[in-house]
Design an enzyme around this catalytic site. Structure first.
Site, PDB file in Angstrom:
ATOM      1  CB  CYS A 236      -1.374   0.085   0.983  1.00  0.00           C
ATOM      2  SG  CYS A 236      -2.163   1.752   1.369  1.00  0.00           S
TER       3      CYS A 236
ATOM      4  CD  GLU B 168      -7.641   0.261  -2.385  1.00  0.00           C
ATOM      5  OE1 GLU B 168      -6.300  -0.100  -1.498  1.00  0.00           O
ATOM      6  OE2 GLU B 168      -7.488   1.647  -1.440  1.00  0.00           O
TER       7      GLU B 168
ATOM      8  CB  CYS C 134      -5.683   3.758  -4.239  1.00  0.00           C
ATOM      9  SG  CYS C 134      -4.828   1.423  -4.578  1.00  0.00           S
TER      10      CYS C 134
END
Length: 279
Positions: free
Chosen positions: A71, A211, A220
């Protein structure tokens, strides 16, 4: 369990310092703390751990309890956490993730990290490595059928899989309906993150993201990088230029460096609150 809630452009996670805390069942804990009514409320759980191969290690779980490889927004927040809490004096650290080691450069104001730049590595376009169940060299502007409708998609991995669509109106997308259809499509054996991109000019686009394991999020980082790569691969943007990605939670700046082949992401990192919760 002591925790810190942080966000990068609205992509919020619960961060736990595992140099001091133990989380015996991170899958269950992620589900519990992520609940926005009965928990703390977040897109997932991030464990900050020791590493034998980097300065620190990041272990990340989505709000549904599934483990994520990477991430981008969380990497910046981890860097802020370890610097602000005096776990390091470095302003550039290496971070071990399931998608490899990432290098993060921090920008400090008044003794605290305000933003950070992350070397996200090179985008992956080979279908088997994304993965996408398509026999082809790449998936760039390829038609796929989703629930009886044809869409032109570009697929890229930035350590996790992304499917990018270029649309006329990102705000008008029925993302709660269409997002799960893409996420669970049989073409994507590991499920997929889906980005809906509205181009504004050659250096700016709006993005909404669904997501896998979390639903729609405000930002994101890997998705912004994958979408920038897709925009360049489709000829809408250029390498070696700063691309502004406008998300619901803020703006990320992405640059695909032609010399190294890597994508660099710069964006904010903010602390929301600290506290303690029973797990």
């Amino acid at each position: 369990m002591k925790f810190t809630k942080m966000h990068g452009a609205g992509n919020d996670y619960i961060y736990v310092n595992c140099f001091e805390e133990t989380v015996p069942n991170p899958t269950e804990t992620a589900v519990k703390v992520s609940d926005r009514h009965f928990g703390i409320g977040s897109d997932g759980l991030v464990l900050i751990e020791p590493s034998n191969i980097a300065d620190f290690k990041m272990d990340i779980y989505n709000s549904d309890g599934s483990q994520a490889k990477m991430c981008g927004n969380a990497t910046r927040c981890v860097a802020k956490y370890v610097y602000d809490n005096r776990m390091t004096e470095k302003r550039e650290i290496s971070l071990e993730t399931l998608s490899g080691i990432k290098t993060i450069k921090m920008f400090v104001e008044n003794g605290k990290v305000k933003s950070a730049a992350v070397n996200m590595g090179a985008p992956i376009t080979e279908p088997s490595k994304i993965p996408v169940n398509i026999i082809a060299e790449t998936v760039i502007n390829k038609p796929i059928n989703v629930a009886g409708k044809e869409y032109a998609v570009t697929c890229v991995s930035m350590g996790n899989p992304h499917c990018i669509l270029f649309v006329d109106d990102a705000d008008g997308i029925e993302i709660e309906r269409i997002g799960p259809l893409f996420e669970n499509h049989p073409l994507f054996p590991d499920r997929i993150n889906t980005e809906f991109i509205q181009l504004l000019d050659g250096k700016t686009f709006k993005m909404r993201v669904w997501e896998r394991g979390a639903g729609e999020t405000l930002a994101c980082g890997t998705g912004a990088c994958a979408s920038t790569a897709a925009a360049i691969l489709n000829g809408y943007c250029k390498k070696d230029e700063d691309i502004s990605v406008i998300l619901k939670g803020g703006i990320l700046t992405i640059r695909w460096d032609s010399k190294s082949g890597d994508i660099f992401m710069t964006g904010p990192a903010e602390t929301v609150c600290t506290g303690e919760i029973e797990i």
